[in-house]
Write a protein that holds these residues in place. Structure first.
Motif, short mmCIF file in Angstrom:
data_model
loop_
_atom_site.label_atom_id
_atom_site.label_comp_id
_atom_site.label_asym_id
_atom_site.label_seq_id
_atom_site.Cartn_x
_atom_site.Cartn_y
_atom_site.Cartn_z
N ARG A 1 -28.65 8.75 8.97
CA ARG A 1 -27.39 8.06 9.22
C ARG A 1 -27.33 7.69 10.70
O ARG A 1 -27.86 8.40 11.55
N LYS A 2 -26.68 6.56 10.96
CA LYS A 2 -26.59 6.06 12.33
C LYS A 2 -25.12 5.98 12.74
O LYS A 2 -24.24 5.67 11.93
N TYR A 3 -24.87 6.23 14.05
CA TYR A 3 -23.51 6.26 14.58
C TYR A 3 -23.45 5.52 15.91
O TYR A 3 -24.44 5.45 16.64
N GLU A 4 -22.28 5.00 16.20
CA GLU A 4 -22.05 4.38 17.50
C GLU A 4 -22.05 5.46 18.57
O GLU A 4 -21.64 6.61 18.32
N SER A 5 -22.51 5.10 19.76
CA SER A 5 -22.53 6.07 20.85
C SER A 5 -22.02 5.41 22.12
O SER A 5 -22.11 4.18 22.27
N GLY B 1 -21.54 23.94 16.27
CA GLY B 1 -20.54 24.41 15.31
C GLY B 1 -20.79 23.94 13.89
O GLY B 1 -20.03 24.29 12.97
N VAL B 2 -21.84 23.16 13.65
CA VAL B 2 -22.14 22.67 12.30
C VAL B 2 -22.59 23.84 11.43
O VAL B 2 -23.45 24.63 11.82
N ALA B 3 -22.00 23.96 10.25
CA ALA B 3 -22.34 25.06 9.35
C ALA B 3 -23.83 25.08 9.05
O ALA B 3 -24.41 24.05 8.69
N ILE C 1 -26.45 6.98 17.96
CA ILE C 1 -26.87 8.33 17.55
C ILE C 1 -27.49 8.21 16.16
O ILE C 1 -26.93 7.57 15.27
N GLU C 2 -28.64 8.83 16.01
CA GLU C 2 -29.33 8.81 14.72
C GLU C 2 -29.55 10.25 14.25
O GLU C 2 -30.02 11.08 15.01
N VAL C 3 -29.18 10.51 13.00
CA VAL C 3 -29.37 11.84 12.41
C VAL C 3 -30.29 11.68 11.21
O VAL C 3 -29.94 11.02 10.24
N LEU D 1 -26.15 16.46 5.86
CA LEU D 1 -25.73 15.33 6.68
C LEU D 1 -24.22 15.15 6.66
O LEU D 1 -23.64 14.67 7.64
N ASP D 2 -23.58 15.51 5.57
CA ASP D 2 -22.11 15.45 5.50
C ASP D 2 -21.49 16.42 6.50
O ASP D 2 -20.47 16.10 7.13
N LYS D 3 -22.11 17.58 6.64
CA LYS D 3 -21.60 18.57 7.59
C LYS D 3 -21.73 18.07 9.03
O LYS D 3 -20.81 18.23 9.85
N VAL D 4 -22.87 17.44 9.32
CA VAL D 4 -23.07 16.90 10.67
C VAL D 4 -22.08 15.77 10.92
O VAL D 4 -21.46 15.68 12.00
N GLU D 5 -21.90 14.90 9.93
CA GLU D 5 -20.97 13.79 10.10
C GLU D 5 -19.54 14.27 10.32
O GLU D 5 -18.80 13.68 11.12
#
Length: 504
Positions: free
Chosen positions: A10-14, A24-26, A155-157, A168-172
């Protein structure tokens, strides 16, 4: 030699704030700094960006741990198969073949260069196992030959191999809580192409309209044909890579297309479509050479496994294996040769032409509620005649042939009804379901006919070699019983569905 990796990311704006705290991600025990890598990638496509239009990327990249050629094929949202080949000066033939159905005779040229400073973090669990790789990429894009440039940060995960996508849902969730939002572009290349496109190309893309919803009978038939054409092209790389069920799926798409030409000949001019139908028959036949033998081998192998050891006389399994032939990994050279042929590309071009400039007849302008049911009922009438003919015949070759012909017409009726579902709704959908069930029943009978023919051949070869033919006869008898069971079930089954087309 190329290898394949399933990429889930998944990609995100940074912005200038960089990467939020992810401790803190589970499930994350530590965030490990892996340093900064300099990546330099040149992306290739045709001048009219055919690969980009299909969300396919082809690049040559240096830097990082995976320098080389990378071809990324879309699987689903956020999921791609990345086929990698070693670094070289020219495009590897294997990767070129995987995009041949897309690019046709057009040259692949370097379009965009992306240089990235990649700041990498590894998210690991309590055992130190990698959960995901997270990077902040500072990207500088240049459209080659024009000087147009753009830059941004993202940001790329990327999920670790064999990882749980739910992670990936937890990271998002953590990223969103920190104010980070998903990227508006599916890939770096898509963003680079959009931000560096000449003004005239931007205006052209803005004016491009999506395919309109079907209104007339012709619209519905063309929409179905377009879906089958797209399926053939999309499945081409999967067939070359020997992806499970890909050959069967492409074969079905060719059959659906050919059947549609035949069923809706009052919508499309058969003077144009019949020659294309002949080529589709050729392609389906080529796809079936290995597939039919594979299916039959699985059937006979399963049947042999059910025979008690005491009743297996002679090297039956070994002879069956030799008959089936050993298949190394990847599609056969013969099949790849078919997909590389000018004849195949000419077929794809002909399908494109029919969809772009359809040879419409008078019925194409009719209300779909009138023209489509007429064609479906006509096909169903042929099924009715063949099934009833088969029921009147005594068991034997003539009945076998009639049942096989009924099965082929059942497929054609099913595909005609599929094309009509968007216009006719539930009645057409119910007919598709009925025809699918009938096709399965009649298919079991035809498989038995083919299995018996193969067993006769194997028995003769074994006998000539001085081996016992007992087990082949045993399997033959069991196949006879399976066919007899179908024939016994057919009258009652047919009574239950023979009025299926009346509601159309």
């Amino acid at each position: 030699m190329a290898d394949t990796k399933r990429e889930i990311e998944r990609k995100y704006e940074s912005d200038e704030s960089g990467l939020p705290d992810l401790t803190g991600v589970a499930g994350v025990a530590a965030v490990i700094d892996k340093g900064v890598a300099q990546l330099d990638a040149t992306y290739y496509d045709t001048e009219d960006e055919r690969l980009a239009a299909a969300s396919i990327t082809l690049r040559r990249r240096t830097g990082g741990s995976d320098a080389g050629w990378h071809l990324k094929l879309p699987v689903s949202a956020g999921v791609r198969d990345e086929i990698r080949a070693p670094l070289s000066d020219t495009l590897p033939d294997e990767l070129g073949g995987l995009v041949r159905a897309r690019v046709r005779g057009h040259a692949l040229v370097p379009l965009v260069r992306l240089r990235s400073d990649r700041d990498v973090r590894h998210l690991v669990d309590a055992d130190g196992s990698l959960l995901a790789e997270v990077s902040v990429d500072a990207v500088r894009a240049e459209r080659l030959g024009t000087g147009a440039a753009a830059q941004w940060s993202e940001i790329e995960v990327e999920l670790a191999d064999d990882g749980d996508p739910a992670f990936l849902d937890k990271v998002e969730k953590r990223l969103r809580k920190a104010g980070v939002r998903p990227s508006g572009s599916a890939s770096k290349l898509a963003r680079a192409l959009a931000e560096t496109a000449p003004e005239r190309k931007r205006r052209a893309k803005t004016k491009t309209k999506a395919v309109a919803d079907p209104v007339t009978a012709g619209d519905h038939v063309l929409a179905y044909l377009r879906a089958q054409r797209d399926a053939i092209v999309e499945l081409d790389p999967a067939v070359r890579r020997d992806v499970e069920d890909s050959v069967h799926s492409m074969r079905v798409a060719t059959r659906r297309t050919r059947s549609t030409f035949k069923s809706y000949r009052r919508v499309l001019d058969r003077a144009v479509t019949d020659p294309i139908g002949d080529e589709l028959k050729w392609l389906a036949g080529e796809l079936g050479v290995d597939r039919d033998r594979e299916v039959l081998n699985e059937r006979l192998g399963a049947a042999l496994a059910e025979v008690p050891t005491a009743l297996v006389s002679g090297p039956v399994a070994e002879r069956l294996a030799r008959w089936a032939g050993d298949r190394p990994g990847g599609a056969s050279g013969r099949l790849i040769g078919v997909l590389d042929s000018d004849r195949y590309l000419a077929l794809l071009k002909a399908l494109d032409a029919v969809i772009a400039e359809p040879p419409l007849r008078k019925d194409a302008a009719d209300d779909p509620g009138k023209a489509l049911p007429k064609a479906v009922r006509k096909d169903f009438g042929k099924v009715t005649a063949l099934v009833e003919e088969a029921l009147e015949l005594t068991p034997g070759d003539d009945r076998d042939i009639a049942i096989h012909e009924a099965r082929k017409k059942t497929k054609r009726t099913r595909y005609a009804a599929e094309a009509a579902v968007p216009a006719l709704g539930r009645p057409a959908k119910d007919l598709v379901k009925s025809m699918k069930s009938l096709q399965t029943l009649l298919g079991e009978h035809q498989d038995s006919v083919m299995a018996r023919g193969t067993l006769r051949e194997l028995s003769a070869v074994a006998h000539a070699a001085g081996e016992s033919a007992f087990t082949y006869g045993l399997l033959y008898g069991r196949e006879e019983r399976r066919a007899a069971t179908v024939e016994a079930e057919l009258p009652g089954f047919w009574d239950g569905i023979k009025d299926a087309a009346e509601v159309l």
